[in-house]
Design a protein around this motif. Structure first.
Motif, PDB file in Angstrom:
ATOM      1  N   LEU A 159       0.948  -1.203  -0.112  1.00 19.40           N
ATOM      2  CA  LEU A 159       0.011  -0.086  -0.273  1.00 19.40           C
ATOM      3  C   LEU A 159       0.895   0.896   0.819  1.00 19.40           C
ATOM      4  O   LEU A 159       0.191   2.587  -0.720  1.00 19.40           O
ATOM      5  CB  LEU A 159      -0.730   0.128   1.609  1.00 19.40           C
ATOM      6  CG  LEU A 159      -1.981  -1.061   1.447  1.00 19.40           C
ATOM      7  CD1 LEU A 159      -2.543  -0.819   2.742  1.00 19.40           C
ATOM      8  CD2 LEU A 159      -2.914  -1.164  -0.122  1.00 19.40           C
ATOM      9  N   ALA A 160       2.109   1.623   0.946  1.00 19.88           N
ATOM     10  CA  ALA A 160       2.948   2.542   0.807  1.00 19.88           C
ATOM     11  C   ALA A 160       3.934   2.338   2.425  1.00 19.88           C
ATOM     12  O   ALA A 160       4.447   1.155   2.118  1.00 19.88           O
ATOM     13  CB  ALA A 160       1.513   3.943   1.183  1.00 19.88           C
ATOM     14  N   SER A 161       4.876   2.935   1.057  1.00 24.92           N
ATOM     15  CA  SER A 161       5.847   3.678   1.763  1.00 24.92           C
ATOM     16  C   SER A 161       5.924   3.809   3.213  1.00 24.92           C
ATOM     17  O   SER A 161       6.077   4.966   2.191  1.00 24.92           O
ATOM     18  CB  SER A 161       7.979   3.155   0.989  1.00 24.92           C
ATOM     19  OG  SER A 161       7.264   1.620   0.295  1.00 24.92           O
ATOM     20  N   TYR A 162       7.051   3.925   4.396  1.00 29.07           N
ATOM     21  CA  TYR A 162       7.141   5.060   4.826  1.00 29.07           C
ATOM     22  C   TYR A 162       8.534   5.507   4.986  1.00 29.07           C
ATOM     23  O   TYR A 162       9.847   4.287   5.831  1.00 29.07           O
ATOM     24  CB  TYR A 162       6.509   4.954   6.440  1.00 29.07           C
ATOM     25  CG  TYR A 162       5.187   4.329   6.663  1.00 29.07           C
ATOM     26  CD1 TYR A 162       4.439   5.106   7.562  1.00 29.07           C
ATOM     27  CD2 TYR A 162       4.247   3.562   5.974  1.00 29.07           C
ATOM     28  CE1 TYR A 162       3.330   5.244   7.684  1.00 29.07           C
ATOM     29  CE2 TYR A 162       3.068   3.200   6.365  1.00 29.07           C
ATOM     30  CZ  TYR A 162       2.547   4.408   6.960  1.00 29.07           C
ATOM     31  OH  TYR A 162       0.837   4.395   6.924  1.00 29.07           O
ATOM     32  N   PRO A 163       9.435   6.452   4.800  1.00 29.35           N
ATOM     33  CA  PRO A 163      10.293   6.331   5.490  1.00 29.35           C
ATOM     34  C   PRO A 163      10.655   6.778   6.443  1.00 29.35           C
ATOM     35  O   PRO A 163      10.299   6.888   7.423  1.00 29.35           O
ATOM     36  CB  PRO A 163      10.809   7.795   4.265  1.00 29.35           C
ATOM     37  CG  PRO A 163       9.869   7.628   3.212  1.00 29.35           C
ATOM     38  CD  PRO A 163       9.035   7.534   4.287  1.00 29.35           C
ATOM     39  N   LEU A 164      12.294   7.023   7.012  1.00 29.97           N
ATOM     40  CA  LEU A 164      12.546   7.020   8.008  1.00 29.97           C
ATOM     41  C   LEU A 164      13.887   8.373   8.916  1.00 29.97           C
ATOM     42  O   LEU A 164      14.097   8.621   7.178  1.00 29.97           O
ATOM     43  CB  LEU A 164      13.229   5.429   9.271  1.00 29.97           C
ATOM     44  CG  LEU A 164      12.168   4.955   9.538  1.00 29.97           C
ATOM     45  CD1 LEU A 164      13.688   3.437   9.983  1.00 29.97           C
ATOM     46  CD2 LEU A 164      10.852   4.772  10.187  1.00 29.97           C
ATOM     47  N   SER A 165      13.494   8.669   9.907  1.00 32.94           N
ATOM     48  CA  SER A 165      14.648  10.289  10.240  1.00 32.94           C
ATOM     49  C   SER A 165      14.611   9.626  11.805  1.00 32.94           C
ATOM     50  O   SER A 165      13.803   9.193  12.684  1.00 32.94           O
ATOM     51  CB  SER A 165      13.221  11.542   9.730  1.00 32.94           C
ATOM     52  OG  SER A 165      13.234  11.753   8.302  1.00 32.94           O
ATOM     53  N   TRP A 166      15.614  10.476  11.424  1.00 35.10           N
ATOM     54  CA  TRP A 166      16.025  10.156  13.135  1.00 35.10           C
ATOM     55  C   TRP A 166      15.397  11.688  13.840  1.00 35.10           C
ATOM     56  O   TRP A 166      15.691  13.033  13.310  1.00 35.10           O
ATOM     57  CB  TRP A 166      17.941  10.222  13.267  1.00 35.10           C
ATOM     58  CG  TRP A 166      18.515   9.210  12.960  1.00 35.10           C
ATOM     59  CD1 TRP A 166      19.213   8.941  11.623  1.00 35.10           C
ATOM     60  CD2 TRP A 166      18.421   7.966  13.598  1.00 35.10           C
ATOM     61  NE1 TRP A 166      19.361   8.418  11.369  1.00 35.10           N
ATOM     62  CE2 TRP A 166      19.547   7.183  12.501  1.00 35.10           C
ATOM     63  CE3 TRP A 166      17.973   7.125  14.631  1.00 35.10           C
ATOM     64  CZ2 TRP A 166      19.685   6.234  12.633  1.00 35.10           C
ATOM     65  CZ3 TRP A 166      18.157   5.880  14.909  1.00 35.10           C
ATOM     66  CH2 TRP A 166      19.310   5.182  14.180  1.00 35.10           C
TER      67      TRP A 166
END
Length: 306
Positions: A159-166
């Motif tokens: 359905l979707a991708s969730y990028p990550l951040s610090w």
């Protein structure tokens, strides 16, 4: 031939359990046994072998299963021809991971209430691992989580991708200049539950960067991770879409240091005759996710390419 009894037979064959079928169909094990007994008497064959491990189809049962699924599919096509295909009713058991709860779940529930008002939605919040097990056991009909499930009768759709951040709290003790990823990893890192896809991907990423033993605290609640980051307990490895308000208000900042690439969310559901509602809700979820993506920063929530 009673179509409800055929549907019962198909579910017992799928789940391998009278108890799980009774839970699925909101009835008792005695009622399930009675329906199967009536079918066996009517057909003049034994459909299941019963033992301490559960129930398994007999050779005759395998033959009947194909015809039963075909009859249920024909019934659905008949409903479609009469314009009744969208008149779904009954209970739909949906499992969701925390990330979905804190992004587009409310929009999906609103859309379900609008498009399928006769459907009763039962929600279960859990980790991806537990949700997958519950789907395979027949305790859930449809789940939204991070892992592809490979099993007979189960379909998956990204359905979707969730990028990550610090992410850190602004002006807290951890809001400082970091010279490298190794420098950042001297602090406590907050990430998702142990053995989850995001957790495993983070460990692999850090290992590839030469950081084999980071200080990671695994937490199975997005709300708890956000609260702990806000209180300065650690540096969160979070999808920025989940803390967009905090980032926009300046309460938190995203550090300009590379992190793991993020994770995808999949819909996984049982497919087959009598399960058309699952497919309809997956299609609805695609529309909801596409609309949600238009309301956030594109780099924070990515739709799969067609």
């Amino acid at each position: 031939m009673n179509m409800r009894f055929l549907l019962t037979f198909v579910w017992v064959a799928r789940l391998g359990s009278f108890r799980l079928t009774a839970e699925k169909l909101s009835t008792t094990q005695a009622a399930i046994s009675s329906r199967i007994s009536v079918l066996e008497t009517e057909l003049g064959v034994q459909l299941f072998q019963r033992d301490s491990r559960g129930v398994n189809l007999t050779r005759e049962g395998h033959k009947v299963l194909g015809y039963a699924e075909e009859m249920l599919a024909t019934q659905q096509r008949l409903h479609q021809s009469l314009g009744l295909a969208d008149s779904f009713a009954g209970r739909l058991r949906i499992g969701v991971m925390d990330t979905v709860i804190h992004s587009w779940l409310s929009e999906l529930i609103s859309a379900l209430s609008r498009d399928y008002p006769q459907v009763e939605v039962e929600l279960t919040a859990d980790t991806a691992l537990n949700l997958g097990e519950q789907l395979l056991k027949g305790q859930l009909d449809l789940i939204f989580q991070t892992d592809l499930l490979r099993a007979d009768g189960v379909r998956n759709l990204q359905l979707a991708s969730y990028p990550l951040s610090w992410v850190v709290a602004r002006n807290g003790a951890l809001d400082r200049s970091y010279t490298s990823l190794a420098d950042l990893c001297q602090e406590r890192l907050l990430t998702f539950s142990r053995h989850s896809r995001p957790h495993q991907d983070m460990l692999n990423f850090l290992h590839q960067q030469g950081i084999p033993a980071p200080r990671i605290s695994c937490i199975n609640s997005v709300a708890a991770i956000i609260k702990l980051v806000a209180d300065g307990f650690g540096i969160g490895a979070l999808p920025p879409v989940l803390v967009s308000r905090e980032l926009q208000s300046g309460a938190m900042i995203a550090l300009a240091i590379e992190t793991a690439p993020g994770f995808s969310v999949y819909a996984s559901w049982r497919a087959g005759a009598g399960l058309e509602l699952n497919e309809a809700v997956v299609n609805l979820s695609q529309a909801v996710v596409a609309e949600y993506q238009r309301s956030v920063l594109p780099a924070h929530f990515i739709l799969p390419s067609n």
